[in-house]
Scaffold this active site. Structure first.
Site, PDB file in Angstrom:
ATOM      1  N   CYS A  43      25.706  11.608 -35.328  1.00  0.00           N
ATOM      2  CA  CYS A  43      26.854  11.967 -36.165  1.00  0.00           C
ATOM      3  C   CYS A  43      28.158  11.755 -35.383  1.00  0.00           C
ATOM      4  CB  CYS A  43      26.736  13.430 -36.601  1.00  0.00           C
ATOM      5  SG  CYS A  43      28.053  13.969 -37.725  1.00  0.00           S
ATOM      6  N   ASP A  45      30.468  13.801 -35.183  1.00  0.00           N
ATOM      7  CA  ASP A  45      30.975  15.104 -34.726  1.00  0.00           C
ATOM      8  C   ASP A  45      31.303  15.089 -33.231  1.00  0.00           C
ATOM      9  OD1 ASP A  45      30.974  17.937 -33.814  1.00  0.00           O
ATOM     10  OD2 ASP A  45      30.404  18.347 -35.886  1.00  0.00           O
ATOM     11  N   ARG A  47      31.366  17.264 -31.139  1.00  0.00           N
ATOM     12  CA  ARG A  47      30.570  18.156 -30.291  1.00  0.00           C
ATOM     13  C   ARG A  47      29.201  17.587 -29.960  1.00  0.00           C
ATOM     14  NH1 ARG A  47      31.043  22.866 -34.531  1.00  0.00           N
ATOM     15  NH2 ARG A  47      30.608  21.021 -35.792  1.00  0.00           N
ATOM     16  N   HIS A  99      22.388  17.180 -36.287  1.00  0.00           N
ATOM     17  CA  HIS A  99      22.772  18.409 -35.572  1.00  0.00           C
ATOM     18  C   HIS A  99      23.007  19.539 -36.572  1.00  0.00           C
ATOM     19  CE1 HIS A  99      27.235  18.395 -36.374  1.00  0.00           C
ATOM     20  NE2 HIS A  99      26.939  17.155 -36.714  1.00  0.00           N
ATOM     21  N   CYS A 102      26.311  20.632 -39.147  1.00  0.00           N
ATOM     22  CA  CYS A 102      26.933  19.353 -39.519  1.00  0.00           C
ATOM     23  C   CYS A 102      27.830  19.543 -40.762  1.00  0.00           C
ATOM     24  CB  CYS A 102      25.848  18.317 -39.803  1.00  0.00           C
ATOM     25  SG  CYS A 102      26.512  16.673 -40.161  1.00  0.00           S
TER      26      CYS A 102
HETATM   27 CO    CO Z   1      27.711  16.105 -38.294  1.00  0.00          CO
END
Ligand code: CO
Length: 197
Positions: A43, A45, A47, A99, A102
């Site tokens: 993803c 993201d 993090r 994750h 998400c």
């Molecule tokens: Co995500």
């Protein structure tokens, strides 16, 4: 607007110095080619930084990231990366890494968002619909979201297998597929599925 980006350029120069200090030939070596053994599909993201969470460096992992770590049949970008990774780089492992927490999966579960993002997340909404009975039985939205993260990873593995280049590599025993979930709360990767088992 703050000039916060300048920090990135400074960081880069320090990173180069550190790399060279422990491995003087690192960039000479990397500039001649790559032979990563892994393709990581994750993803966007911030993090979930692919290299950092797997403690891998430049040259070790070919990476595709998009919102909600999807392998959508009409996404030429992901299909091209998968094709190149298998045909040219001959990676031995393809990892789909979702994750918990998400935002894309949350939005899909909540029924959608707007515009182009809604279109993209429609694929995840479809996975939620297909698994509606199971998700409905779960006690609360947070638990449903975590389950949909896992179901999404499994669905993306299925989408991978629909690509002929992946099918051929699997049949020839040249590649393994892995479905993992990363937990933001403890930093750990949890294997969900593997093929061939
Ligand atoms: Co995500």
């Amino acid at each position: 607007m703050q000039r916060s980006y300048e920090k990135l350029l400074e960081n880069n120069r320090r990173w180069v110095e550190r790399k060279r200090a422990t491995d003087p030939e690192v960039f000479t070596r990397l500039s001649t080619g790559q032979q990563p053994r892994f393709l990581f599909i994750g993803c966007c993201d911030s993090r979930v930084p692919a290299n950092e969470i797997t403690d891998t460096g430049p040259g070790e992992m070919f990476v595709v990231r998009n919102v909600a770590n999807q392998v959508v049949p009409t996404d030429l970008g992901a299909a091209s990366a998968v094709t190149y990774a298998l045909k040219a780089l001959e990676v031995q492992h393809i990892i789909v890494c979702g994750h918990y927490g998400c935002g894309g999966v949350d939005a899909a579960l909540a029924g959608g968002t707007e515009g182009i993002l809604d279109f993209w997340l429609g694929h995840v909404r479809q996975i939620a619909r297909q698994n509606g009975d199971e998700l409905e039985r779960l006690p609360d939205q947070a638990t449903r979201a975590r389950r949909l993260v896992e179901l999404n990873v499994q669905a993306q593995l299925d989408h991978l297998k629909d690509l002929s280049v992946v099918r051929e590599a699997l049949d020839a025993g040249r590649v393994m597929l892995h479905g993992w979930v990363y937990d933001l709360r403890d930093g750990l990767l949890r294997p969900l599925a593997e093929e061939p088992a």
